[in-house]
Write a protein that holds these residues in place. Structure first.
Motif, PDB file in Angstrom:
ATOM      1  N   GLY A 102     111.326  21.478 -38.054  1.00 10.50           N
ATOM      2  CA  GLY A 102     110.723  20.196 -38.409  1.00 10.50           C
ATOM      3  C   GLY A 102     109.639  19.817 -37.420  1.00 10.50           C
ATOM      4  N   GLU A 103     109.551  18.534 -37.125  1.00  7.69           N
ATOM      5  CA  GLU A 103     108.490  18.031 -36.242  1.00  7.69           C
ATOM      6  C   GLU A 103     109.053  17.220 -35.092  1.00  7.69           C
ATOM      7  OE1 GLU A 103     104.754  16.824 -38.417  1.00  7.69           O
ATOM      8  OE2 GLU A 103     106.143  16.820 -40.105  1.00  7.69           O
ATOM      9  N   ASP A 104     110.300  17.474 -34.713  1.00  8.33           N
ATOM     10  CA  ASP A 104     110.862  16.827 -33.541  1.00  8.33           C
ATOM     11  C   ASP A 104     110.274  17.422 -32.265  1.00  8.33           C
ATOM     12  OD1 ASP A 104     112.585  15.122 -34.981  1.00  8.33           O
ATOM     13  OD2 ASP A 104     114.009  16.760 -35.249  1.00  8.33           O
ATOM     14  N   ASP A 105     110.507  16.738 -31.149  1.00 14.38           N
ATOM     15  CA  ASP A 105     109.932  17.186 -29.875  1.00 14.38           C
ATOM     16  C   ASP A 105     110.378  18.590 -29.511  1.00 14.38           C
ATOM     17  OD1 ASP A 105     108.564  14.838 -29.561  1.00 14.38           O
ATOM     18  OD2 ASP A 105     110.100  13.865 -28.342  1.00 14.38           O
ATOM     19  N   ASP A 106     111.634  18.908 -29.797  1.00 19.53           N
ATOM     20  CA  ASP A 106     112.177  20.195 -29.382  1.00 19.53           C
ATOM     21  C   ASP A 106     112.242  21.211 -30.510  1.00 19.53           C
ATOM     22  OD1 ASP A 106     112.760  20.674 -26.653  1.00 19.53           O
ATOM     23  OD2 ASP A 106     114.227  19.060 -26.689  1.00 19.53           O
ATOM     24  N   ASP A 107     111.590  20.952 -31.622  1.00 17.87           N
ATOM     25  CA  ASP A 107     111.566  21.942 -32.699  1.00 17.87           C
ATOM     26  C   ASP A 107     110.609  23.081 -32.347  1.00 17.87           C
ATOM     27  OD1 ASP A 107     113.431  20.710 -34.231  1.00 17.87           O
ATOM     28  OD2 ASP A 107     112.005  19.608 -35.468  1.00 17.87           O
ATOM     29  N   PHE A 108     110.775  24.185 -33.037  1.00 12.44           N
ATOM     30  CA  PHE A 108     110.001  25.381 -32.723  1.00 12.44           C
ATOM     31  C   PHE A 108     108.509  25.151 -32.996  1.00 12.44           C
ATOM     32  CE2 PHE A 108     113.960  28.049 -33.954  1.00 12.44           C
ATOM     33  CZ  PHE A 108     114.543  27.723 -32.743  1.00 12.44           C
ATOM     34  N   GLU A 109     107.691  25.702 -32.106  1.00  8.50           N
ATOM     35  CA  GLU A 109     106.239  25.608 -32.248  1.00  8.50           C
ATOM     36  C   GLU A 109     105.749  26.700 -33.206  1.00  8.50           C
ATOM     37  OE1 GLU A 109     104.207  23.402 -31.212  1.00  8.50           O
ATOM     38  OE2 GLU A 109     105.561  22.221 -29.980  1.00  8.50           O
ATOM     39  N   THR A 110     106.003  26.497 -34.473  1.00  7.91           N
ATOM     40  CA  THR A 110     105.708  27.540 -35.457  1.00  7.91           C
ATOM     41  C   THR A 110     104.206  27.798 -35.599  1.00  7.91           C
ATOM     42  OG1 THR A 110     105.978  25.773 -37.096  1.00  7.91           O
ATOM     43  CG2 THR A 110     107.814  27.284 -36.799  1.00  7.91           C
ATOM     44  N   ASN A 111     103.406  26.755 -35.547  1.00  9.58           N
ATOM     45  CA  ASN A 111     101.962  26.965 -35.682  1.00  9.58           C
ATOM     46  C   ASN A 111     101.389  27.727 -34.493  1.00  9.58           C
ATOM     47  OD1 ASN A 111     101.334  25.826 -38.232  1.00  9.58           O
ATOM     48  ND2 ASN A 111     101.515  23.773 -37.380  1.00  9.58           N
ATOM     49  N   GLN A 112     101.856  27.417 -33.314  1.00 15.87           N
ATOM     50  CA  GLN A 112     101.395  28.165 -32.141  1.00 15.87           C
ATOM     51  C   GLN A 112     101.858  29.615 -32.193  1.00 15.87           C
ATOM     52  OE1 GLN A 112     102.126  26.449 -28.312  1.00 15.87           O
ATOM     53  NE2 GLN A 112     100.945  24.601 -28.717  1.00 15.87           N
ATOM     54  N   LEU A 113     103.047  29.836 -32.704  1.00 13.66           N
ATOM     55  CA  LEU A 113     103.532  31.209 -32.827  1.00 13.66           C
ATOM     56  C   LEU A 113     102.699  31.994 -33.837  1.00 13.66           C
ATOM     57  CD1 LEU A 113     107.380  30.606 -32.697  1.00 13.66           C
ATOM     58  CD2 LEU A 113     106.051  31.966 -31.088  1.00 13.66           C
ATOM     59  N   ILE A 114     102.291  31.345 -34.911  1.00 15.01           N
ATOM     60  CA  ILE A 114     101.418  32.016 -35.884  1.00 15.01           C
ATOM     61  C   ILE A 114     100.096  32.402 -35.226  1.00 15.01           C
ATOM     62  CG2 ILE A 114     100.028  31.607 -37.955  1.00 15.01           C
ATOM     63  CD1 ILE A 114     102.375  30.000 -39.070  1.00 15.01           C
ATOM     64  N   ASP A 115      99.509  31.467 -34.464  1.00 15.68           N
ATOM     65  CA  ASP A 115      98.257  31.761 -33.771  1.00 15.68           C
ATOM     66  C   ASP A 115      98.425  32.904 -32.783  1.00 15.68           C
ATOM     67  OD1 ASP A 115      97.148  29.671 -35.169  1.00 15.68           O
ATOM     68  OD2 ASP A 115      97.409  28.216 -33.540  1.00 15.68           O
ATOM     69  N   ARG A 116      99.512  32.863 -32.051  1.00 13.68           N
ATOM     70  CA  ARG A 116      99.755  33.917 -31.055  1.00 13.68           C
ATOM     71  C   ARG A 116      99.951  35.265 -31.725  1.00 13.68           C
ATOM     72  NH1 ARG A 116     103.978  37.749 -30.082  1.00 13.68           N
ATOM     73  NH2 ARG A 116     103.744  38.400 -27.908  1.00 13.68           N
ATOM     74  N   ASN A 117     100.732  35.296 -32.790  1.00  9.60           N
ATOM     75  CA  ASN A 117     101.054  36.562 -33.446  1.00  9.60           C
ATOM     76  C   ASN A 117      99.823  37.246 -34.030  1.00  9.60           C
ATOM     77  OD1 ASN A 117     103.714  36.161 -32.793  1.00  9.60           O
ATOM     78  ND2 ASN A 117     104.335  35.464 -34.825  1.00  9.60           N
ATOM     79  N   ILE A 118      98.973  36.486 -34.722  1.00 10.91           N
ATOM     80  CA  ILE A 118      97.804  37.107 -35.338  1.00 10.91           C
ATOM     81  C   ILE A 118      96.820  37.570 -34.272  1.00 10.91           C
ATOM     82  CG2 ILE A 118      96.624  34.900 -35.667  1.00 10.91           C
ATOM     83  CD1 ILE A 118      96.493  37.964 -38.009  1.00 10.91           C
ATOM     84  N   GLN A 119      96.706  36.812 -33.184  1.00 10.87           N
ATOM     85  CA  GLN A 119      95.753  37.196 -32.147  1.00 10.87           C
ATOM     86  C   GLN A 119      96.192  38.454 -31.412  1.00 10.87           C
ATOM     87  OE1 GLN A 119      95.078  35.252 -28.023  1.00 10.87           O
ATOM     88  NE2 GLN A 119      93.619  34.225 -29.368  1.00 10.87           N
ATOM     89  N   VAL A 120      97.450  38.492 -30.949  1.00 12.14           N
ATOM     90  CA  VAL A 120      97.873  39.652 -30.158  1.00 12.14           C
ATOM     91  C   VAL A 120      97.990  40.897 -31.028  1.00 12.14           C
ATOM     92  CG1 VAL A 120      99.063  38.197 -28.479  1.00 12.14           C
ATOM     93  CG2 VAL A 120     100.340  39.123 -30.417  1.00 12.14           C
ATOM     94  N   SER A 121      98.354  40.740 -32.294  1.00 12.51           N
ATOM     95  CA  SER A 121      98.471  41.919 -33.150  1.00 12.51           C
ATOM     96  C   SER A 121      97.106  42.536 -33.423  1.00 12.51           C
ATOM     97  CB  SER A 121      99.181  41.558 -34.461  1.00 12.51           C
ATOM     98  OG  SER A 121      98.493  40.529 -35.144  1.00 12.51           O
ATOM     99  N   MET A 122      96.090  41.715 -33.625  1.00 14.36           N
ATOM    100  CA  MET A 122      94.746  42.252 -33.836  1.00 14.36           C
ATOM    101  C   MET A 122      94.180  42.854 -32.558  1.00 14.36           C
ATOM    102  SD  MET A 122      94.173  42.104 -36.955  1.00 14.36           S
ATOM    103  CE  MET A 122      94.649  41.280 -38.454  1.00 14.36           C
ATOM    104  N   LEU A 123      94.458  42.249 -31.426  1.00 16.76           N
ATOM    105  CA  LEU A 123      94.010  42.825 -30.159  1.00 16.76           C
ATOM    106  C   LEU A 123      94.656  44.180 -29.919  1.00 16.76           C
ATOM    107  CD1 LEU A 123      94.075  39.713 -27.781  1.00 16.76           C
ATOM    108  CD2 LEU A 123      92.058  40.940 -28.605  1.00 16.76           C
ATOM    109  N   ALA A 124      95.946  44.299 -30.251  1.00 17.87           N
ATOM    110  CA  ALA A 124      96.668  45.541 -29.972  1.00 17.87           C
ATOM    111  C   ALA A 124      96.180  46.694 -30.836  1.00 17.87           C
ATOM    112  CB  ALA A 124      98.172  45.323 -30.174  1.00 17.87           C
ATOM    113  N   VAL A 125      95.867  46.431 -32.110  1.00 22.95           N
ATOM    114  CA  VAL A 125      95.512  47.533 -33.013  1.00 22.95           C
ATOM    115  C   VAL A 125      94.012  47.745 -33.122  1.00 22.95           C
ATOM    116  CG1 VAL A 125      97.604  47.148 -34.349  1.00 22.95           C
ATOM    117  CG2 VAL A 125      95.475  46.062 -35.088  1.00 22.95           C
ATOM    118  N   ASP A 126      93.223  46.850 -32.570  1.00 21.36           N
ATOM    119  CA  ASP A 126      91.765  46.980 -32.704  1.00 21.36           C
ATOM    120  C   ASP A 126      91.086  47.103 -31.343  1.00 21.36           C
ATOM    121  OD1 ASP A 126      89.224  47.080 -33.631  1.00 21.36           O
ATOM    122  OD2 ASP A 126      89.176  45.069 -34.483  1.00 21.36           O
ATOM    123  N   ASP A 127      91.027  46.010 -30.598  1.00 20.87           N
ATOM    124  CA  ASP A 127      90.319  46.031 -29.320  1.00 20.87           C
ATOM    125  C   ASP A 127      90.941  47.002 -28.318  1.00 20.87           C
ATOM    126  OD1 ASP A 127      89.926  43.449 -30.737  1.00 20.87           O
ATOM    127  OD2 ASP A 127      88.544  43.050 -29.085  1.00 20.87           O
TER     128      ASP A 127
END
Length: 399
Positions: free
Chosen positions: A301-326
């Motif tokens: 949900g959107e409570d203070d201690d809920d998981f940062e799902t949007n940040q995890l999405i940003d992190r996952n797409i960035q590191v995965s593209m860096l690992a397989v491309d750059d």
């Protein structure tokens, strides 16, 4: 945003946890203050009503009701501790299971980077598309269970605009009719594309393809587990039982814990303190415990201690593209390390950590154990065995 306080409790010291009591964000005060104020207001209403608005005869009736209600504020009548403690334990295990089920692409991107070859544009396209499909699947499942992600991607067109999906892929996605969630479709595309890469020789052998599929299945299993955590909740009846137990307990406390006229000599009412300090503490602990269960039962949900799902999405797409491309075949020159010519060497310490070098290395809990009684054994093959005990006596035992 998840509230992290790991640095504040890195070292155990005097008053270490006490400093955390003055934090507001993510605190129990922020969760509970409204309920606490309502309870205080209701208690104050009955206190004023009893003291100033009732006739003496009505006060006697109220006092008898209060004494009767006070009997049920004993936890032996309403097992608040038992049902609440078991419920929060169950909710915490569920919360931790959801955290460990979050689909991270780290293992998959390492396998793709190491087994899908080609420095040309086709090889780069294959690797990036494979990881995009994996991330697309996690976005689809998180969009189905997380309010934050759904607000970020309210429609599939927003996912296309974000670059997780192309317009052609969207048409294929929508053309496949299914009554169920289709988060698994991009993973099917992944498996088909990996098979095509094997046919093209980009994946050099079947073992590498099997490794790709194994990691893909592990990733898919976590997506599926998150979906089932969202689908299958803690049974509603248990949540209702816990909530009713806590609320009914404090409903009795509102009347049963009133301070009665000490002149009438009621047992346990020798003092009129006006403010029920220990009842308020009890409300804080029990209701706070219930709020903890309410907080962690669904961490998407959107409570203070809920998981940062949007940040995890940003992190996952960035590191995965860096690992397989750059980072694909992007290696620094292989040179001799600093200690190449040294057979025995040590890694330097800074001044703040130099004292650690004085500590002996741990070699096992019994490495330096001193034995006071050492027995000397002498064995006789196929016969009786004997030894000399510390007093020098010869003792036999069976072979």
């Amino acid at each position: 945003m998840t509230v992290s306080y790991s640095l504040e409790v890195a070292d155990a010291r005097f008053g270490g946890f006490s400093k955390l009591l003055f934090r507001w964000k993510g605190s129990i005060y922020r969760l509970l203050y409204k309920d606490f104020l309502v309870f205080c207001g209701v208690y104050l209403f009955f206190s004023v009503f009893y003291r100033f608005l009732l006739t003496p005869r009505q006060q006697d009736l109220f006092e008898r009701i209060a004494l009767y209600c006070d009997q049920f504020t004993n936890t032996n009548f309403i097992p608040v501790l038992f049902v609440l403690g078991f419920y929060v334990t169950l909710a915490f295990n569920r919360w931790w299971g959801q955290y460990t089920s979050f689909p991270l692409p780290d293992n998959l991107m390492m396998v793709v980077s190491g087994n899908v070859h080609g420095t040309d544009e086709r090889g780069r396209l294959l690797r990036r598309t494979l990881m995009r499909y994996a991330n697309l699947s996690s976005v689809l499942i998180l969009r189905s269970i997380s309010t934050r992600v759904h607000k970020r991607f309210p429609t599939l067109e927003h996912i296309v605009e974000a670059g997780f999906m192309t317009t052609h892929e969207l048409k294929k996605f929508e053309s496949l009719h299914s009554d169920f969630n289709k988060y698994w479709m991009p993973l099917t595309w992944f498996s088909n594309l990996a098979a095509r890469a094997r046919e093209e020789g980009r994946v050099r052998d079947d073992i590498a393809l099997r490794l790709l599929m194994d990691e893909l299945n592990n990733y898919r299993a976590k997506c599926s587990l998150l979906f089932h955590y969202d689908w299958i909740s803690i049974p509603l009846v248990y949540t209702q039982v816990v909530t009713i137990a806590v609320y009914s307990f404090f409903a009795f406390c509102v009347i049963g814990r009133q301070f009665l006229n000490p002149e009438k000599g009621y047992k346990g009412h020798q003092m009129d303190m006006y403010v029920p300090v220990f009842t308020l503490l009890q409300f804080f602990f029990y209701s706070g415990w219930l709020k903890v269960g309410e907080l962690i039962i669904n961490p998407f949900g959107e409570d203070d201690d809920d998981f940062e799902t949007n940040q995890l999405i940003d992190r996952n797409i960035q590191v995965s593209m860096l690992a397989v491309d750059d980072m694909y075949q992007n290696l620094a020159p292989i040179v001799k390390d600093k200690h190449w010519t040294q057979r025995h060497f040590s890694v330097p310490y800074t001044l703040s950590t130099a004292a650690e070098t004085l500590r002996p290395a741990f070699k096992g809990s019994t490495f330096d154990m001193r034995l006071t009684n050492i027995y000397h054994y002498y064995h006789c093959p196929n016969l009786l065995c004997f030894y000399f005990d510390p007093r020098g006596l010869l003792t036999f035992y069976g072979a």
